[in-house]
Design a protein around this motif. Structure first.
Motif, PDB file in Angstrom:
ATOM      1  N   ASP A  74     -10.778  -0.956  -1.776  1.00 44.57           N
ATOM      2  CA  ASP A  74     -11.471  -1.668  -2.848  1.00 44.57           C
ATOM      3  C   ASP A  74     -10.539  -2.053  -3.987  1.00 44.57           C
ATOM      4  N   ALA A  75      -9.477  -1.264  -4.198  1.00 41.80           N
ATOM      5  CA  ALA A  75      -8.525  -1.503  -5.286  1.00 41.80           C
ATOM      6  C   ALA A  75      -7.188  -0.854  -4.930  1.00 41.80           C
ATOM      7  N   LEU A  76      -6.136  -1.275  -5.600  1.00 41.11           N
ATOM      8  CA  LEU A  76      -4.818  -0.670  -5.366  1.00 41.11           C
ATOM      9  C   LEU A  76      -4.856   0.830  -5.604  1.00 41.11           C
ATOM     10  N   SER A  77      -5.629   1.255  -6.577  1.00 43.52           N
ATOM     11  CA  SER A  77      -5.703   2.684  -6.896  1.00 43.52           C
ATOM     12  C   SER A  77      -6.288   3.499  -5.750  1.00 43.52           C
ATOM     13  N   GLU A  78      -6.970   2.855  -4.825  1.00 42.04           N
ATOM     14  CA  GLU A  78      -7.560   3.555  -3.688  1.00 42.04           C
ATOM     15  C   GLU A  78      -6.662   3.558  -2.450  1.00 42.04           C
ATOM     16  N   VAL A  79      -5.538   2.890  -2.514  1.00 36.74           N
ATOM     17  CA  VAL A  79      -4.598   2.875  -1.392  1.00 36.74           C
ATOM     18  C   VAL A  79      -3.830   4.193  -1.423  1.00 36.74           C
ATOM     19  N   ASP A  80      -3.997   4.985  -0.359  1.00 37.45           N
ATOM     20  CA  ASP A  80      -3.406   6.328  -0.344  1.00 37.45           C
ATOM     21  C   ASP A  80      -2.136   6.413   0.496  1.00 37.45           C
ATOM     22  N   ARG A  81      -1.430   5.325   0.568  1.00 40.59           N
ATOM     23  CA  ARG A  81      -0.149   5.307   1.275  1.00 40.59           C
ATOM     24  C   ARG A  81       0.844   4.566   0.409  1.00 40.59           C
ATOM     25  N   GLU A  82       2.117   4.708   0.753  1.00 39.63           N
ATOM     26  CA  GLU A  82       3.142   4.039  -0.041  1.00 39.63           C
ATOM     27  C   GLU A  82       3.120   2.536   0.189  1.00 39.63           C
ATOM     28  N   ILE A  83       3.357   1.812  -0.878  1.00 46.48           N
ATOM     29  CA  ILE A  83       3.386   0.348  -0.866  1.00 46.48           C
ATOM     30  C   ILE A  83       4.732  -0.092  -1.424  1.00 46.48           C
ATOM     31  N   ASP A  84       5.353  -1.063  -0.782  1.00 55.01           N
ATOM     32  CA  ASP A  84       6.615  -1.612  -1.287  1.00 55.01           C
ATOM     33  C   ASP A  84       6.379  -2.846  -2.165  1.00 55.01           C
ATOM     34  N   VAL A  85       5.491  -3.721  -1.684  1.00 54.24           N
ATOM     35  CA  VAL A  85       5.242  -5.010  -2.334  1.00 54.24           C
ATOM     36  C   VAL A  85       3.740  -5.169  -2.547  1.00 54.24           C
ATOM     37  N   VAL A  86       3.365  -5.672  -3.720  1.00 55.90           N
ATOM     38  CA  VAL A  86       1.984  -6.075  -3.962  1.00 55.90           C
ATOM     39  C   VAL A  86       1.975  -7.585  -4.034  1.00 55.90           C
ATOM     40  N   CYS A  87       1.276  -8.204  -3.097  1.00 54.99           N
ATOM     41  CA  CYS A  87       1.133  -9.655  -3.023  1.00 54.99           C
ATOM     42  C   CYS A  87      -0.258 -10.005  -3.557  1.00 54.99           C
ATOM     43  N   ARG A 130       1.266   3.261 -10.377  1.00 60.72           N
ATOM     44  CA  ARG A 130       1.869   3.743  -9.131  1.00 60.72           C
ATOM     45  C   ARG A 130       3.384   3.831  -9.290  1.00 60.72           C
ATOM     46  N   GLU A 131       3.994   4.749  -8.564  1.00 64.20           N
ATOM     47  CA  GLU A 131       5.441   4.878  -8.613  1.00 64.20           C
ATOM     48  C   GLU A 131       6.126   4.232  -7.413  1.00 64.20           C
ATOM     49  N   ASP A 132       5.341   3.805  -6.425  1.00 67.20           N
ATOM     50  CA  ASP A 132       5.929   3.343  -5.174  1.00 67.20           C
ATOM     51  C   ASP A 132       6.176   1.840  -5.101  1.00 67.20           C
ATOM     52  N   VAL A 133       5.523   1.053  -5.887  1.00 70.10           N
ATOM     53  CA  VAL A 133       5.612  -0.406  -5.779  1.00 70.10           C
ATOM     54  C   VAL A 133       6.918  -0.907  -6.398  1.00 70.10           C
ATOM     55  N   ASP A 134       7.706  -1.626  -5.599  1.00 72.39           N
ATOM     56  CA  ASP A 134       8.979  -2.180  -6.068  1.00 72.39           C
ATOM     57  C   ASP A 134       8.870  -3.641  -6.492  1.00 72.39           C
ATOM     58  N   VAL A 135       7.914  -4.367  -5.879  1.00 73.36           N
ATOM     59  CA  VAL A 135       7.838  -5.819  -6.077  1.00 73.36           C
ATOM     60  C   VAL A 135       6.392  -6.244  -6.332  1.00 73.36           C
ATOM     61  N   VAL A 136       6.218  -7.124  -7.319  1.00 70.12           N
ATOM     62  CA  VAL A 136       4.938  -7.793  -7.555  1.00 70.12           C
ATOM     63  C   VAL A 136       5.171  -9.268  -7.262  1.00 70.12           C
ATOM     64  N   TRP A 137       4.392  -9.809  -6.331  1.00 75.19           N
ATOM     65  CA  TRP A 137       4.566 -11.204  -5.901  1.00 75.19           C
ATOM     66  C   TRP A 137       3.231 -11.915  -6.070  1.00 75.19           C
ATOM     67  N   THR A 138       3.203 -12.956  -6.915  1.00 77.78           N
ATOM     68  CA  THR A 138       1.986 -13.763  -7.026  1.00 77.78           C
ATOM     69  C   THR A 138       2.166 -15.024  -6.203  1.00 77.78           C
ATOM     70  N   GLN A 139       1.140 -15.338  -5.465  1.00 77.93           N
ATOM     71  CA  GLN A 139       1.184 -16.472  -4.551  1.00 77.93           C
ATOM     72  C   GLN A 139       1.219 -17.813  -5.297  1.00 77.93           C
ATOM     73  N   LEU A 140       1.399 -18.864  -4.557  1.00 79.48           N
ATOM     74  CA  LEU A 140       1.511 -20.225  -5.083  1.00 79.48           C
ATOM     75  C   LEU A 140       0.336 -20.552  -6.007  1.00 79.48           C
ATOM     76  N   GLY A 141       0.663 -21.023  -7.199  1.00 79.63           N
ATOM     77  CA  GLY A 141      -0.366 -21.403  -8.164  1.00 79.63           C
ATOM     78  C   GLY A 141      -0.871 -20.252  -9.014  1.00 79.63           C
ATOM     79  N   ILE A 142      -0.309 -19.050  -8.827  1.00 80.90           N
ATOM     80  CA  ILE A 142      -0.784 -17.870  -9.540  1.00 80.90           C
ATOM     81  C   ILE A 142       0.370 -17.305 -10.376  1.00 80.90           C
ATOM     82  N   GLY A 143       0.092 -16.967 -11.624  1.00 82.19           N
ATOM     83  CA  GLY A 143       1.112 -16.375 -12.463  1.00 82.19           C
ATOM     84  C   GLY A 143       0.561 -15.926 -13.802  1.00 82.19           C
TER      85      GLY A 143
END
Length: 136
Positions: free
Chosen positions: A62-75, A93-106
């Motif tokens: 439902d949300a990033l906070s509910e993801v119970d595994r390590e994540i490298d990139v949030v798209c 979170r301490e695990d996310v290295d990259v935040v990527w917003t898709q085309l048209g998003i920023g």
């Protein structure tokens, strides 16, 4: 400043686990087709969408906070006005290295906060297009 250089973008694709916020279960939508493309190329996709239970054969959180595994990139496949709240979740979170917003998003302010925390940020670029151009 968000990443624009090809060599730095290419490095991002060395990551393995991508949480896709706004991942869609509807084929034909970019929020479905882009993560499916990445899945087919060996990336581990973690769908984040509160309106569906499963996307691409994977359970959706439902949300990033509910993801119970390590994540490298949030798209991010959500409107620009929602990016700040998503970045707030990333910063928890301490695990996310990259935040990527898709085309048209920023969101420049949210991008600056993510960068200040040591994360790499890519804005307004399609992961599928960039992967195809730089890796495939």
């Amino acid at each position: 400043m968000p990443v624009t250089e090809d060599d730095r973008l290419r490095e991002i694709f060395d990551n393995e686990t991508i949480a896709v916020v706004g991942c869609s279960s509807t084929p034909g939508k970019a929020a479905h087709d882009v993560p499916n493309y990445l899945l087919e190329r060996g990336y581990e996709i973690v769908p984040v969408n509160p309106t569906t239970e499963e996307v691409l054969g994977r359970p959706a959180a439902d949300a990033l906070s509910e993801v119970d595994r390590e994540i490298d990139v949030v798209c991010i496949f959500r409107p620009s006005d929602e990016v700040a709240g998503i970045v707030d979740e990333v910063l928890e979170r301490e695990d996310v290295d990259v935040v990527w917003t898709q085309l048209g998003i920023g969101d420049d302010e949210a991008a600056a906060r993510a960068e200040e925390s040591g994360r790499t940020v890519v804005q307004d670029r399609c992961m599928k297009v960039e992967h195809g151009r730089l890796v495939d």
